[in-house]
Design an enzyme around this catalytic site. Structure first.
Site, PDB file in Angstrom:
ATOM      1  N   HIS A  91      15.682-120.490 -43.176  1.00 16.22           N
ATOM      2  CA  HIS A  91      16.118-119.099 -43.338  1.00 16.22           C
ATOM      3  C   HIS A  91      17.635-119.011 -43.334  1.00 16.22           C
ATOM      4  O   HIS A  91      18.324-119.948 -42.930  1.00 16.22           O
ATOM      5  CB  HIS A  91      15.572-118.224 -42.196  1.00 16.22           C
ATOM      6  CG  HIS A  91      16.178-118.583 -40.871  1.00 16.22           C
ATOM      7  ND1 HIS A  91      15.751-119.667 -40.138  1.00 16.22           N
ATOM      8  CD2 HIS A  91      17.193-118.031 -40.164  1.00 16.22           C
ATOM      9  CE1 HIS A  91      16.474-119.759 -39.032  1.00 16.22           C
ATOM     10  NE2 HIS A  91      17.372-118.780 -39.021  1.00 16.22           N
TER      11      HIS A  91
ATOM     12  N   ASP B 285      20.395-116.260 -41.680  1.00 15.33           N
ATOM     13  CA  ASP B 285      20.275-115.254 -40.624  1.00 15.33           C
ATOM     14  C   ASP B 285      20.315-113.811 -41.169  1.00 15.33           C
ATOM     15  O   ASP B 285      21.219-113.441 -41.921  1.00 15.33           O
ATOM     16  CB  ASP B 285      21.398-115.429 -39.586  1.00 15.33           C
ATOM     17  CG  ASP B 285      21.236-116.720 -38.773  1.00 15.33           C
ATOM     18  OD1 ASP B 285      20.093-117.208 -38.646  1.00 15.33           O
ATOM     19  OD2 ASP B 285      22.259-117.221 -38.264  1.00 15.33           O
TER      20      ASP B 285
ATOM     21  N   HIS C 212      19.288-122.554 -42.963  1.00 15.84           N
ATOM     22  CA  HIS C 212      19.119-123.577 -41.934  1.00 15.84           C
ATOM     23  C   HIS C 212      17.715-123.540 -41.326  1.00 15.84           C
ATOM     24  O   HIS C 212      16.964-122.581 -41.531  1.00 15.84           O
ATOM     25  CB  HIS C 212      20.182-123.436 -40.840  1.00 15.84           C
ATOM     26  CG  HIS C 212      20.195-122.088 -40.165  1.00 15.84           C
ATOM     27  ND1 HIS C 212      20.915-121.020 -40.655  1.00 15.84           N
ATOM     28  CD2 HIS C 212      19.584-121.630 -39.050  1.00 15.84           C
ATOM     29  CE1 HIS C 212      20.744-119.976 -39.870  1.00 15.84           C
ATOM     30  NE2 HIS C 212      19.930-120.309 -38.881  1.00 15.84           N
TER      31      HIS C 212
ATOM     32  N   ARG D 291      24.157-117.283 -29.576  1.00 16.66           N
ATOM     33  CA  ARG D 291      24.735-117.083 -30.900  1.00 16.66           C
ATOM     34  C   ARG D 291      25.457-115.752 -30.941  1.00 16.66           C
ATOM     35  O   ARG D 291      24.974-114.754 -30.397  1.00 16.66           O
ATOM     36  CB  ARG D 291      23.615-117.102 -31.939  1.00 16.66           C
ATOM     37  CG  ARG D 291      24.113-117.199 -33.368  1.00 16.66           C
ATOM     38  CD  ARG D 291      22.994-116.994 -34.353  1.00 16.66           C
ATOM     39  NE  ARG D 291      22.618-115.583 -34.424  1.00 16.66           N
ATOM     40  CZ  ARG D 291      21.589-115.103 -35.101  1.00 16.66           C
ATOM     41  NH1 ARG D 291      20.787-115.923 -35.743  1.00 16.66           N
ATOM     42  NH2 ARG D 291      21.332-113.815 -35.124  1.00 16.66           N
TER      43      ARG D 291
HETATM   44 FE   LIG Z   1      19.022-118.801 -37.663  1.00 15.35          FE
END
Ligand SMILES: [Fe+2]
Length: 294
Positions: free
Chosen positions: A116, A118, A270, A285
Site C-alpha cells: 500500500h 499510506d 510499501h 509514525r
Molecule cells: Fe504504511
C-alpha cells in the site's frame, strides 16, 4: 537559544541501483541547519526512501524533526492522536495481531497482500512518512519499498501514454470502515467525517518537487480504474501491481530499534513482511501533509 549544527556532511550509501539509501554523519536529535534539511529532502526525492541508523529519537525529537519538513498531519484518519498526541500514529503489531485474531478470512483479501501507499483513500494523502523504529523483532519484520517512479519509467512508451490520463478510485472502507464506525468519526485535514467516501486520484501522478511521473495505484486502497469494465480494470491493475514489485524497483530494509526512516509517499508503496511470529514490533509514525495528487 537553540544551537544549530553547521556544515553537516551527509554520508549517503545507496542500497540498490534505484531505490533506498542509508545516511550517516548527522544527528537528527538537534534542529538541523536549513541546508541540511534541503540536502535530506533532496536525498529523499532521489532515493525515495532513506534510513538513518541508530538515531534513537524520543517522540518529542521525532516530532521536532518532522516539523522541519512540513506541516504535521493527523496521525491517521482513524486516529488523529495516538496517546493523546496529535499527529502520532503508533502501531503496536502485537496489539493489532490480538485485535485481528479470529477475524482472518483468507477469502476476503484476494489481492491484498499488504502492499500500500499510506492513506491514499483520502483526497490529500501525506507527502512524507517518517518512521521511528521503537521495538523490532530480532529476526523478521522488514519493510519492502517499491519505487513507483522507476516502475513508471520502466513501462513502454505506448503503455505509459495509455495510463497517463486515467483516473482511479481509492477507498479505505474495507480496511478502516469498521474502525470509523466504532469510533463514530474520523478526522483528516482538520475536518471530521463519519464515513469513508471513495476518492479519485490520477493513475499516474506528477511529483510536485521533482516533476517526475509516478504510478499511483496500490492493492490495498485502489478499488478500480474509472470508466472501465470490472474485468478491464482488474486486468490493468493486476498487470501494474506485478510490474511495480519487479525486483529492480525494490529495496528491503532490516530495521533495528532506534533507526529512523523517511519515505516519499508520492513515489513509493510499501509492505511489512509478516514473518516474525509472536515477536514484538512497535513503530511510531508521523506524516507530513501532502497535496492533492495531480
Ligand atoms: Fe504504511
Amino acid at each position: 537559544m537553540t544551537t544549530v549544527a553547521s556544515n553537516v556532511e551527509l554520508a549517503i550509501t545507496p542500497l540498490t541501483g534505484t531505490t533506498g539509501a542509508e545516511i550517516r554523519g548527522v544527528s537528527l536529535r538537534e534542529p538541523l541547519p536549513p541546508a541540511t534539511v534541503a540536502d535530506i529532502a533532496q536525498a529523499l526525492f532521489e532515493y525515495k526512501v532513506i534510513f538513518f541508523p541508530e538515531q534513537h529519537l524520543s517522540t518529542d525529537e521525532h516530532f521536532a524533526l518532522a516539523a522541519q519538513f512540513g506541516e504535521i498531519t493527523e496521525g491517521h484518519p482513524t486516529s488523529a492522536a495516538d496517546k493523546g498526541r496529535f499527529g502520532l500514529n503508533e502501531i503496536n503489531y502485537s496489539e493489532r495481531r490480538k485485535a485481528y485474531a479470529g477475524r482472518q478470512d483468507p477469502a476476503r483479501k484476494p489481492r491484498r497482500d499488504g502492499w500500500h501507499t499510506d492513506v491514499t483513500f483520502m483526497e490529500t494523502p501525506p507527502a512524507i512518512s517518517i518512521l521511528n523504529a521503537l521495538i523490532m523483532p530480532e529476526r523478521g519484520g522488514d519493510t519492502v519499498f517499491a519505487n513507483t517512479q522507476a516502475a513508471y519509467e520502466g513501462l513502454s512508451a505506448p503503455f505509459r501514454e495509455f495510463l497517463d490520463g486515467l483516473v482511479a478510485v481509492h477507498s479505505g472502507e474495507e480496511s478502516f470502515g469498521e474502525q470509523i464506525r466504532a469510533n463514530g468519526y474520523g478526522e483528516w485535514d482538520g475536518e471530521r467525517f463519519t464515513e469513508l467516501r471513495p476518492v479519485e486520484h490520477p493513475v499516474v501522478r506528477t511529483h510536485p518537487e521533482t516533476g517526475k511521473r509516478c504510478l499511483f495505484v496500490n492493492p490495498e486502497f485502489t478499488s478500480h480504474i474509472k470508466g472501465f469494465s470490472r474485468r478491464e480494470s482488474d486486468g490493468i491493475l493486476e498487470l501494474l501491481y506485478q510490474h511495480m514489485v519487479d525486483q529492480r524497483y525494490l529495496v528491503r530494509y532490516d530495521w533495528q530499534a532506534g533507526d529512523l526512516g523517511f519515505w516519499d509517499n508520492r513515489a513509493t508503496m510499501h509492505l511489512v513482511v509478516i514473518d516474525y511470529g509472536a515477536q514484538h514490533r512497535v513503530i511510531q509514525r508521523v506524516t507530513v501533509k501532502g497535496e492533492r495528487p495531480y
